[in-house]
Scaffold this active site. Structure first.
Site, mmCIF file in Angstrom:
data_model
loop_
_atom_site.group_PDB
_atom_site.id
_atom_site.type_symbol
_atom_site.label_atom_id
_atom_site.label_comp_id
_atom_site.label_asym_id
_atom_site.label_seq_id
_atom_site.Cartn_x
_atom_site.Cartn_y
_atom_site.Cartn_z
ATOM 1 C CB ILE A 16 -21.836 7.117 -28.515
ATOM 2 C CG1 ILE A 16 -21.280 5.784 -29.047
ATOM 3 C CG2 ILE A 16 -22.915 7.648 -29.467
ATOM 4 C CD1 ILE A 16 -22.283 4.646 -29.042
ATOM 5 C CB THR A 57 -16.815 4.528 -15.235
ATOM 6 O OG1 THR A 57 -16.905 4.606 -16.666
ATOM 7 C CG2 THR A 57 -18.186 4.731 -14.597
ATOM 8 C CB ALA A 110 -24.827 7.273 -18.305
ATOM 9 C CB THR A 144 -24.734 1.681 -14.412
ATOM 10 O OG1 THR A 144 -23.952 2.196 -13.337
ATOM 11 C CG2 THR A 144 -24.776 2.727 -15.519
ATOM 12 C CB THR A 186 -27.252 -1.934 -27.816
ATOM 13 O OG1 THR A 186 -26.473 -2.804 -28.638
ATOM 14 C CG2 THR A 186 -27.733 -2.748 -26.619
ATOM 15 C CG ASP A 187 -26.846 -4.313 -32.645
ATOM 16 O OD1 ASP A 187 -26.256 -4.299 -31.541
ATOM 17 O OD2 ASP A 187 -26.240 -4.454 -33.732
ATOM 18 C CD GLU A 188 -23.865 -6.398 -28.028
ATOM 19 O OE1 GLU A 188 -23.866 -7.115 -27.022
ATOM 20 O OE2 GLU A 188 -22.826 -5.962 -28.554
ATOM 21 C CE1 TYR A 203 -23.997 -2.582 -22.939
ATOM 22 C CE2 TYR A 203 -24.160 -4.046 -24.828
ATOM 23 C CZ TYR A 203 -24.220 -2.778 -24.289
ATOM 24 O OH TYR A 203 -24.508 -1.702 -25.098
ATOM 25 C CE LYS A 226 -27.935 0.001 -23.399
ATOM 26 N NZ LYS A 226 -27.692 1.409 -22.929
ATOM 27 C CG ASN A 244 -21.978 3.683 -32.601
ATOM 28 O OD1 ASN A 244 -22.238 4.852 -32.396
ATOM 29 N ND2 ASN A 244 -22.937 2.785 -32.814
ATOM 30 N NE ARG A 276 -20.819 -8.281 -32.583
ATOM 31 C CZ ARG A 276 -21.072 -9.594 -32.499
ATOM 32 N NH1 ARG A 276 -21.558 -10.257 -33.540
ATOM 33 N NH2 ARG A 276 -20.838 -10.244 -31.366
HETATM 34 P P1 NAD Z 1 -18.667 4.240 -23.165
HETATM 35 O O1 NAD Z 1 -18.367 3.095 -22.260
HETATM 36 O O2 NAD Z 1 -17.618 4.755 -24.071
HETATM 37 O O3 NAD Z 1 -19.195 5.475 -22.293
HETATM 38 C C1 NAD Z 1 -20.061 5.325 -21.209
HETATM 39 C C2 NAD Z 1 -20.036 6.614 -20.410
HETATM 40 O O4 NAD Z 1 -21.000 6.498 -19.338
HETATM 41 C C3 NAD Z 1 -18.679 6.900 -19.746
HETATM 42 O O5 NAD Z 1 -18.318 8.248 -19.940
HETATM 43 C C4 NAD Z 1 -18.931 6.610 -18.265
HETATM 44 O O6 NAD Z 1 -18.127 7.395 -17.402
HETATM 45 C C5 NAD Z 1 -20.408 6.962 -18.133
HETATM 46 N N1 NAD Z 1 -21.058 6.270 -17.007
HETATM 47 C C6 NAD Z 1 -20.986 4.945 -16.703
HETATM 48 N N2 NAD Z 1 -21.708 4.696 -15.583
HETATM 49 C C7 NAD Z 1 -22.247 5.887 -15.186
HETATM 50 C C8 NAD Z 1 -23.100 6.273 -14.120
HETATM 51 N N3 NAD Z 1 -23.542 5.383 -13.212
HETATM 52 N N4 NAD Z 1 -23.473 7.579 -14.016
HETATM 53 C C9 NAD Z 1 -23.031 8.498 -14.923
HETATM 54 N N5 NAD Z 1 -22.204 8.179 -15.943
HETATM 55 C C10 NAD Z 1 -21.832 6.891 -16.085
HETATM 56 O O7 NAD Z 1 -19.968 3.791 -23.988
HETATM 57 P P2 NAD Z 1 -20.383 4.125 -25.484
HETATM 58 O O8 NAD Z 1 -19.798 3.123 -26.386
HETATM 59 O O9 NAD Z 1 -20.184 5.560 -25.718
HETATM 60 O O10 NAD Z 1 -21.959 3.807 -25.402
HETATM 61 C C11 NAD Z 1 -22.889 4.816 -25.003
HETATM 62 C C12 NAD Z 1 -24.282 4.239 -25.004
HETATM 63 O O11 NAD Z 1 -24.608 3.779 -26.299
HETATM 64 C C13 NAD Z 1 -24.468 3.040 -24.075
HETATM 65 O O12 NAD Z 1 -25.737 3.153 -23.481
HETATM 66 C C14 NAD Z 1 -24.397 1.837 -24.995
HETATM 67 O O13 NAD Z 1 -25.140 0.777 -24.480
HETATM 68 C C15 NAD Z 1 -25.023 2.405 -26.250
HETATM 69 N N6 NAD Z 1 -24.574 1.806 -27.520
HETATM 70 C C16 NAD Z 1 -23.251 1.663 -27.803
HETATM 71 C C17 NAD Z 1 -22.861 1.155 -29.041
HETATM 72 C C18 NAD Z 1 -21.405 0.999 -29.417
HETATM 73 O O14 NAD Z 1 -21.107 0.412 -30.457
HETATM 74 N N7 NAD Z 1 -20.465 1.512 -28.644
HETATM 75 C C19 NAD Z 1 -23.836 0.755 -29.972
HETATM 76 C C20 NAD Z 1 -25.192 0.905 -29.638
HETATM 77 C C21 NAD Z 1 -25.545 1.440 -28.419
HETATM 78 O O1 DAU Z 2 -23.750 -3.945 -31.233
HETATM 79 C C1 DAU Z 2 -23.677 -2.818 -30.415
HETATM 80 C C2 DAU Z 2 -22.705 -3.085 -29.311
HETATM 81 O O2 DAU Z 2 -21.416 -3.062 -29.893
HETATM 82 C C3 DAU Z 2 -22.797 -2.088 -28.162
HETATM 83 O O3 DAU Z 2 -24.054 -2.201 -27.553
HETATM 84 C C4 DAU Z 2 -21.689 -2.344 -27.139
HETATM 85 O O4 DAU Z 2 -21.701 -1.350 -26.132
HETATM 86 C C5 DAU Z 2 -20.351 -2.301 -27.860
HETATM 87 O O5 DAU Z 2 -19.324 -2.620 -26.955
HETATM 88 C C6 DAU Z 2 -20.341 -3.289 -29.018
HETATM 89 O O6 DAU Z 2 -20.384 -4.644 -28.534
HETATM 90 P P1 DAU Z 2 -19.518 -5.804 -29.222
HETATM 91 O O7 DAU Z 2 -19.360 -6.914 -28.262
HETATM 92 O O8 DAU Z 2 -20.071 -6.148 -30.555
HETATM 93 O O9 DAU Z 2 -18.145 -4.978 -29.441
HETATM 94 P P2 DAU Z 2 -16.612 -5.388 -29.247
HETATM 95 O O10 DAU Z 2 -15.819 -4.271 -29.845
HETATM 96 O O11 DAU Z 2 -16.322 -5.785 -27.846
HETATM 97 O O12 DAU Z 2 -16.495 -6.661 -30.172
HETATM 98 C C7 DAU Z 2 -16.805 -6.616 -31.565
HETATM 99 C C8 DAU Z 2 -16.610 -8.007 -32.116
HETATM 100 O O13 DAU Z 2 -15.200 -8.302 -32.090
HETATM 101 C C9 DAU Z 2 -17.287 -9.097 -31.302
HETATM 102 O O14 DAU Z 2 -17.762 -10.106 -32.186
HETATM 103 C C10 DAU Z 2 -16.172 -9.669 -30.447
HETATM 104 C C11 DAU Z 2 -14.938 -9.477 -31.304
HETATM 105 N N1 DAU Z 2 -13.676 -9.239 -30.557
HETATM 106 C C12 DAU Z 2 -13.648 -8.242 -29.651
HETATM 107 C C13 DAU Z 2 -12.487 -7.988 -28.932
HETATM 108 C C14 DAU Z 2 -12.451 -6.877 -27.899
HETATM 109 C C15 DAU Z 2 -12.548 -10.007 -30.847
HETATM 110 O O15 DAU Z 2 -12.578 -10.898 -31.700
HETATM 111 N N2 DAU Z 2 -11.399 -9.758 -30.132
HETATM 112 C C16 DAU Z 2 -11.334 -8.794 -29.189
HETATM 113 O O16 DAU Z 2 -10.249 -8.635 -28.557
#
Ligand code: NAD
Ligand code: DAU
Length: 336
Positions: free
Chosen positions: A12, A36, A82, A100, A125-127, A150, A154, A180, A214
């Site tokens: 993101i 990382t 991060a 972290t 996050t919504d989680e 996780y 958060k 996302n 989701r």
């Molecule tokens: P991601 O895992 O793709 O990226 C995380 C980034 O943070 C990486 O580039 C990593 O190198 C960096 N990082 C990790 N530890 C660090 C540290 N100690 N210092 C500096 N950098 C560090 O994650 P993402 O999916 O892009 O999520 C970004 C943010 O959005 C997170 O806070 C996550 O909780 C939140 N979020 C994610 C989603 C989703 O669906 N992916 C939804 C809602 C909120």
């Molecule tokens: O809701 C926001 C969150 O969405 C963010 O805060 C997290 O950083 C992000 O990782 C994501 O969490 P989820 O656990 O929802 O995402 P994931 O892609 O890991 O899983 C999405 C759904 O799919 C969940 O119900 C678990 C399921 N799943 C996931 C994997 C990796 C499977 O069924 N099989 C799989 O192999």
């Protein structure tokens, strides 16, 4: 405006930096990222080469001296992305998540407080709300009830943000978004993982019965929400963002297969994730009303764009699948 963005080499964060620099000619961004396993400097390599308004710094959000150094008087605001972000990894080992996601976030807030930074957006996050039954939606007033290490980490940072606002009047805004999807998502997460497996004609591991729900949002829409929170959000407030696109995991996986022209017989039901939340759905009327937030891309078009991006970027996919990635994937899925 000069921004310090953390975690900008992740999924993101890299989309956010790209979008904000394109939209705002008068913004400059420093990106602090530890790189990382989930962070990839290549995500923004073109900006590093050609964009003078972008600076990359490799470092840790837990490093007090470094963060204080970066937060000099020219920085107007911080956006903290991060984090350790993968639920399954947090089940294997919660410690880095606490370090972290709680410790790092608190260090960022403390440094920003000491430097009197005018605006701090903490991306959550919504989680943190836990799980829903078949009905209802999360509002900002839903009690926090996280179910995974996780989401607990958060929620810990969200509570710290609240305490910093109440105690010090710290100008923090918290955003909570749903799932996302889009370009540059690391292939441990559902959609890119299913894409990779389907392309290789490997089984698609669906946890449990695949009926967990989701609410999917295209990444640029989340980034626009964060931008709105940054520029218009009220200090001390929390904003939910969602995509209005509730899908079961099975529906998502079938969408990936259909777009690739692959058979549904590749779906393989595997042992469920422990503590697996049944359903997330976001009521984002507060953000709609106060910030003018609304998702702009529907799931069908967002998925077409996403799958096309992965098809167009096989080199990126190859590069991010490091030795560490393969070790985690083998051990996690072998047990299922
Ligand atoms: P991601 O895992 O793709 O990226 C995380 C980034 O943070 C990486 O580039 C990593 O190198 C960096 N990082 C990790 N530890 C660090 C540290 N100690 N210092 C500096 N950098 C560090 O994650 P993402 O999916 O892009 O999520 C970004 C943010 O959005 C997170 O806070 C996550 O909780 C939140 N979020 C994610 C989603 C989703 O669906 N992916 C939804 C809602 C909120
Ligand atoms: O809701 C926001 C969150 O969405 C963010 O805060 C997290 O950083 C992000 O990782 C994501 O969490 P989820 O656990 O929802 O995402 P994931 O892609 O890991 O899983 C999405 C759904 O799919 C969940 O119900 C678990 C399921 N799943 C996931 C994997 C990796 C499977 O069924 N099989 C799989 O192999």
């Amino acid at each position: 405006m000069k921004l310090l963005v953390t975690g900008g080499c992740g999924f993101i964060g890299s989309n956010f930096i790209r979008l904000m620099l394109a939209k705002h000619p008068d913004w400059s961004i420093v990106n602090l990222d530890l790189l990382t396993y989930a962070g990839n400097r290549l995500n923004l390599a073109d900006l590093e080469e050609n964009e003078s308004r972008y600076t990359f710094v490799q470092g840790d959000i837990r490093d007090r001296e470094l963060v204080l150094d970066l937060l000099d008087s020219s920085v107007d605001a911080v956006v903290n992305f991060a984090a350790e972000s993968h639920v399954d990894r947090s089940i294997n080992d919660p410690s880095p998540f606490v370090d972290t996601n709680v410790g790092g976030a608190q260090n960022m807030m403390e440094c920003a407080r000491q430097r009197r930074i005018g605006r701090f957006v903490h991306v959550s996050t919504d989680e943190v709300y836990g799980t829903l039954g078949r009905d209802g939606k999360f509002t900002e007033r839903t009690p926090l009830a996280p179910n995974s290490p996780y989401s607990a980490s958060k929620a810990g940072a969200d509570l710290m943000a609240r305490a910093y606002f109440e105690t010090y009047g710290f100008p923090v805004v918290v955003t909570r978004c749903s799932n996302n999807y889009g370009p540059y998502q690391f292939p441990e997460k559902l959609i890119p993982l299913m894409f990779l497996n389907a392309c290789a004609d490997k089984p698609l591991p669906v946890y449990g019965n695949g009926m967990n729900v989701r609410d999917w949002i295209y990444v640029d829409d989340h980034c626009t929400g964060v931008e709105l929170a940054l520029t218009k959000g009220l200090e001390g407030d929390v904003y939910n963002f969602g995509g209005d696109a509730e899908k079961t995991n099975l529906e998502v996986v079938k969408t990936v297969l259909a777009q690739l022209g692959k058979p549904e017989s590749l779906i393989s039901f595997v042992k469920d994730r422990p503590g697996h939340d049944l359903r997330y759905a976001m009521d984002f009327s507060h953000a709609r009303r106060e910030l003018g937030f609304a998702p702009s891309l529907d799931f069908t078009h967002g998925m077409q764009r996403t799958i096309q991006w992965y098809q167009d970027n096989p080199e990126w996919l190859k590069k991010v699948q490091s030795g560490e990635y393969r070790t985690f994937m083998t051990s996690w899925y072998e047990e299922r």
